[in-house]
Design an enzyme around this catalytic site. Structure first.
Site, short mmCIF file in Angstrom:
data_model
loop_
_atom_site.label_atom_id
_atom_site.label_comp_id
_atom_site.label_asym_id
_atom_site.label_seq_id
_atom_site.Cartn_x
_atom_site.Cartn_y
_atom_site.Cartn_z
N HIS A 87 0.82 -1.22 0.00
CA HIS A 87 0.00 0.00 0.00
C HIS A 87 0.85 1.27 0.00
O HIS A 87 0.35 2.34 -0.33
CB HIS A 87 -0.98 0.00 1.18
CG HIS A 87 -0.36 0.30 2.52
ND1 HIS A 87 0.02 -0.68 3.41
CD2 HIS A 87 -0.07 1.47 3.11
CE1 HIS A 87 0.50 -0.12 4.50
NE2 HIS A 87 0.46 1.19 4.35
N ASP A 91 0.42 -7.63 1.51
CA ASP A 91 0.84 -6.24 1.63
C ASP A 91 2.36 -6.10 1.65
O ASP A 91 2.92 -5.30 2.39
CB ASP A 91 0.25 -5.59 2.90
CG ASP A 91 0.23 -4.06 2.81
OD1 ASP A 91 0.29 -3.54 1.69
OD2 ASP A 91 0.20 -3.41 3.87
N GLY A 141 3.25 6.79 8.13
CA GLY A 141 4.61 7.08 7.68
C GLY A 141 5.60 6.01 8.09
O GLY A 141 6.69 5.90 7.52
N ASN A 142 5.22 5.19 9.10
CA ASN A 142 6.08 4.10 9.53
C ASN A 142 5.75 2.79 8.83
O ASN A 142 6.43 1.79 9.05
CB ASN A 142 5.96 3.89 11.04
CG ASN A 142 6.65 4.99 11.82
OD1 ASN A 142 7.88 5.07 11.87
ND2 ASN A 142 5.86 5.86 12.43
N SER A 143 4.69 2.77 8.03
CA SER A 143 4.34 1.55 7.29
C SER A 143 5.51 1.12 6.41
O SER A 143 6.10 1.94 5.70
CB SER A 143 3.11 1.79 6.42
OG SER A 143 1.97 1.99 7.21
N THR A 190 2.98 -2.93 9.14
CA THR A 190 2.08 -2.72 8.01
C THR A 190 0.87 -1.87 8.33
O THR A 190 0.34 -1.20 7.46
CB THR A 190 1.63 -4.06 7.42
OG1 THR A 190 0.86 -3.82 6.24
CG2 THR A 190 0.79 -4.86 8.41
N ILE A 229 -2.00 -0.07 11.64
CA ILE A 229 -2.44 0.14 13.01
C ILE A 229 -3.95 -0.06 13.05
O ILE A 229 -4.62 0.00 12.02
CB ILE A 229 -2.07 1.54 13.53
CG1 ILE A 229 -2.63 2.62 12.59
CG2 ILE A 229 -0.59 1.70 13.70
CD1 ILE A 229 -2.35 4.03 13.04
N LEU A 249 -2.59 -27.06 0.73
CA LEU A 249 -2.68 -28.37 1.36
C LEU A 249 -3.80 -29.20 0.72
O LEU A 249 -3.66 -30.41 0.51
CB LEU A 249 -2.95 -28.20 2.85
CG LEU A 249 -2.85 -29.45 3.73
CD1 LEU A 249 -1.43 -30.01 3.72
CD2 LEU A 249 -3.27 -29.12 5.17
N GLY A 274 -12.46 -26.89 5.77
CA GLY A 274 -13.06 -27.29 7.04
C GLY A 274 -13.23 -26.10 7.96
O GLY A 274 -13.41 -24.97 7.50
#
Length: 464
Positions: free
Chosen positions: A119, A149, A221-223, A239, A241, A278, A282
């Site tokens: 993003h 992401d 800005g920290n992503s 990624t 908050i 796999l 279920g």
């Protein structure tokens, strides 16, 4: 008679000295009253040394801050035309405007590979990287995966860059100290500390993603920045908050490093994500389902369907089996199962521990290719749409009903066969993986709502 006062004073002084000596040298520590069973007693005062030391993150921070970069995303759009302006001045054409987005990234190799969030770079026309020493570089996009992401960038440089070393995200424990490092708004690296609050968190309706949750402060800005352990090893890519305001309020999430490493290796080697499956559908067990099905286990993944020609079918896994472990990791739900499989590729072999009719079993399963997978649910066989089919139908997503064995709907087979399922219980059915996760969430319950587009382009709603 004159000597009596002197004798008295001498005796009094001797008594005071004796009592003081007893108090100072013989008697235990001063007494404090302690209430016990409603009786006041005396207990000695003990001095307890405070041995707690705050964790030292200086070395971990020093290792990390030079590996975290600022990512600038520049995209261009044409501003809408203004009829009034054009009436006065004549046609001027739409004006192109630049839009700028920012985030963080982590250098993962000395030759300039950088991992960030999808993003952060989505829709970018130009990408610019600023290192911690304020040098800037143009970046190329190598690969991106919207589901996890994660995106991989590359800058060209003749010198070796500092880079983060991957740690084992499976080995972290709840309560373990971690650092979140970002480079927001070109302010150089910022560091916050917290603990691991939870593992295998799901924040979407699809149940595909598996996040590490921490209480380390992560703000816009920290992503794309680094989540590291106390040794400075990369254990996640920050990624998002969870907040009503868009700012940190106590929860932050990171893509686990083991998943991130597998994705970027796929980008480098194959150009796209290689996803193995796999081959089971279920739901997770709980007390209510265990009682209904008369099972002793109340935790695990109950196999309700096995995909034809999948690795699970070839290994002998059957409907009614309860998967309890994969590669020695405990499985309580589909999210935990998927988190392990997401780090694997087609043809990788995993060890599956399961319980069948009360007996413990272990089988080895070679994962199948996702592209050939078909989902079987309640007598419906479903498969992915190809890009060509999506383009021909004019849709962006959906899965196709390949066959119908459910006797309740057999009379409508001609109408439903080859129809497209676009929604399950109000959620987008983007592909087989998403559809499987949405159906798994139902826990085997009935009245699942399917939104369908028939071959005649009619929209109908079907209740299973």
């Amino acid at each position: 008679m004159k000597q009596i006062p002197a004798i008295f004073l001498t005796s009094l002084l001797s008594g005071v000295i004796t009592l003081g000596a007893y108090k100072l040298f013989i008697e235990d520590s001063p007494l404090l009253p302690v209430m016990s069973n409603d009786i006041t007693t005396a207990a000695p005062l003990r001095t307890v040394a405070n041995t707690y030391e705050a964790p030292d993150f200086t070395q971990a921070a020093e290792k990390t801050i030079h590996t975290v970069v600022h990512v600038k995303n520049v995209s261009y759009r044409t501003a809408p035309r203004n009829p009034v302006y054009e009436f006065i001045y004549g046609y001027q054409g739409g004006q192109t405007q630049a839009q700028i987005g920012t985030g963080s990234g982590v250098i993962i190799s000395p030759d300039g590979y950088i991992v960030t969030n999808n993003h952060v770079i989505q829709g970018a026309n130009d990408l610019e990287i600023t290192l911690n020493d304020n040098r800037t570089f143009k970046a190329d996009l190598i690969g991106t995966d919207s589901k996890t992401d994660i995106a991989l960038l590359k800058i060209k440089t003749d010198e070796k860059l500092p880079f983060a070393v991957f740690g084992d995200s499976d080995a972290i424990n709840v309560g373990e100290w971690v650092l979140a490092v970002g480079n927001p708004y070109n302010l150089n690296s910022t560091v916050t500390a917290g603990i691991v609050s939870a593992k295998a968190r799901n924040l979407s309706n699809t149940g595909i993603q598996s996040f590490i949750q921490t209480d380390a402060a992560v703000n816009p800005g920290n992503s794309g920045g680094a989540l590291v352990n106390s040794r400075g090893e990369l254990i996640g890519i920050n990624t998002m908050i969870s907040s009503m305001t868009g700012s940190y309020v106590g929860y932050s999430f990171a893509v686990p490093s083991n998943m991130t490493r597998k994705i970027i290796q796929d980008f480098m080697e194959f150009g796209k994500v290689q996803q193995g499956i796999l081959g089971v559908q279920g739901f997770e067990l709980n007390r209510q389902i265990a009682q209904e099905k008369q099972l002793k286990l109340t935790q695990g993944f109950y196999v309700d369907q096995v995909t034809s020609n999948s690795g699970a079918e070839k290994a002998g896994i059957k409907k009614g089996d309860i998967i309890t472990q994969i590669d020695n990791r405990t499985i309580n739900n589909f999210l935990e199962l998927n988190a392990i499989i997401a780090t694997k590729r087609p043809d990788d072999v995993v060890k599956v521990n399961l319980q069948r009719a009360g007996k413990e079993m272990t089988v080895e399963v070679a994962l199948s290719k996702k592209e050939i997978a078909r989902l079987q649910y309640n007598g419906f066989e479903i498969e992915n749409l190809s890009d060509q089919e999506k383009a021909a139908l004019g849709i962006r997503y959906g899965v196709k009903i390949k066959d119908i064995e459910n006797p309740q709907f057999k009379a409508y087979e001609n109408e439903l066969k080859e129809a497209i399922i676009i929604g399950i219980d109000g959620n987008e059915a983007t592909d087989i993986e998403t559809a499987q996760s949405l159906l798994n969430k139902s826990g085997g319950q009935k009245n699942i709502r399917l939104d369908i587009i028939t071959r005649k382009r009619e929209r109908i709603r079907l209740i299973l």
